[in-house]
Design a protein around this motif. Structure first.
Motif, mmCIF file in Angstrom:
data_model
loop_
_atom_site.group_PDB
_atom_site.id
_atom_site.type_symbol
_atom_site.label_atom_id
_atom_site.label_comp_id
_atom_site.label_asym_id
_atom_site.label_seq_id
_atom_site.Cartn_x
_atom_site.Cartn_y
_atom_site.Cartn_z
ATOM 1 N N THR A 71 -19.177 65.235 18.906
ATOM 2 C CA THR A 71 -20.110 64.116 18.822
ATOM 3 C C THR A 71 -20.509 63.855 17.380
ATOM 4 O O THR A 71 -21.069 64.728 16.721
ATOM 5 C CB THR A 71 -21.370 64.406 19.665
ATOM 6 N N TYR A 82 -20.024 57.831 19.454
ATOM 7 C CA TYR A 82 -18.942 57.973 18.483
ATOM 8 C C TYR A 82 -18.521 59.430 18.469
ATOM 9 O O TYR A 82 -19.363 60.323 18.326
ATOM 10 C CB TYR A 82 -19.386 57.578 17.070
ATOM 11 N N LYS A 84 -15.185 62.340 17.196
ATOM 12 C CA LYS A 84 -14.111 62.522 16.219
ATOM 13 C C LYS A 84 -13.399 63.841 16.457
ATOM 14 O O LYS A 84 -14.004 64.821 16.879
ATOM 15 C CB LYS A 84 -14.702 62.498 14.815
ATOM 16 N N GLY A 89 -10.377 59.493 16.617
ATOM 17 C CA GLY A 89 -11.722 59.437 17.158
ATOM 18 C C GLY A 89 -11.819 58.488 18.336
ATOM 19 O O GLY A 89 -10.832 57.883 18.760
ATOM 20 N N CYS A 91 -14.704 55.635 20.359
ATOM 21 C CA CYS A 91 -15.953 54.870 20.442
ATOM 22 C C CYS A 91 -16.104 54.447 21.895
ATOM 23 O O CYS A 91 -15.135 53.983 22.508
ATOM 24 C CB CYS A 91 -15.900 53.644 19.536
ATOM 25 N N PRO A 110 -12.002 53.882 11.536
ATOM 26 C CA PRO A 110 -13.012 54.094 12.580
ATOM 27 C C PRO A 110 -13.935 52.892 12.760
ATOM 28 O O PRO A 110 -14.219 52.476 13.886
ATOM 29 C CB PRO A 110 -13.783 55.323 12.096
ATOM 30 N N ASN A 114 -14.726 50.657 16.109
ATOM 31 C CA ASN A 114 -16.088 50.470 16.629
ATOM 32 C C ASN A 114 -16.397 48.990 16.828
ATOM 33 O O ASN A 114 -16.971 48.595 17.846
ATOM 34 C CB ASN A 114 -17.112 51.083 15.676
ATOM 35 N N GLU A 118 -17.280 47.563 20.476
ATOM 36 C CA GLU A 118 -18.620 46.996 20.662
ATOM 37 C C GLU A 118 -18.548 45.478 20.868
ATOM 38 O O GLU A 118 -19.342 44.913 21.628
ATOM 39 C CB GLU A 118 -19.513 47.373 19.494
#
Length: 129
Positions: A71, A82, A84, A89, A91, A110, A114, A118
């Motif tokens: 985390t 998020y 890794k 990674g 999201c 990354p 994201n 999102e």
């Protein structure tokens, strides 16, 4: 439009290597063909995203397709996770009815992953999901 096309849209952006849409109950709505996400992992992700504190992810990380991501950040009030592992990674963004999952690999940014995840969540919220 099928749920698969939403995942394909994220992946075709070049910012997400693999993706999935999950119900907030952990059901798998759609996923990339190459993503070996198990039903048990999907239920665990949904459970972790359902917590406000983030204690589950802090203690266990997040396992997606057999890969355990540690985390980086969990914002329960915003429904964002998020994680890794090495140069890769994940999201995860929560809408009212579903979870948008996006993975990135080495060579992908990354932040761009994201934004894609999102953004898809925001689109789905606007569409009533």
């Amino acid at each position: 439009m099928s749920w698969d096309s939403y995942v394909d849209n994220m992946v075709s952006s070049g910012n997400v290597s693999e993706g999935a849409l999950l119900g907030i109950d952990g059901s798998i709505w759609a996923k990339s063909a190459s993503l070996n996400l198990t039903p048990e992992e999907a239920v665990a992700i949904a459970g972790g995203m359902g917590e406000a504190s983030g204690a589950y992810f802090q203690a266990n990380g997040c396992v997606v397709a057999g890969t355990k991501f540690f985390t980086l950040r969990f914002m329960g009030d915003e429904g964002i996770f998020y994680g890794k592992k090495g140069a890769s990674g994940v999201c995860i963004a929560k809408s009212t009815q579903c979870l948008v999952v996006g993975l990135y690999k080495e060579g992908q940014t990354p932040g761009a992953c994201n934004v894609a995840v999102e953004g898809m969540k925001d689109y789905l919220v606007g569409a009533g999901y």
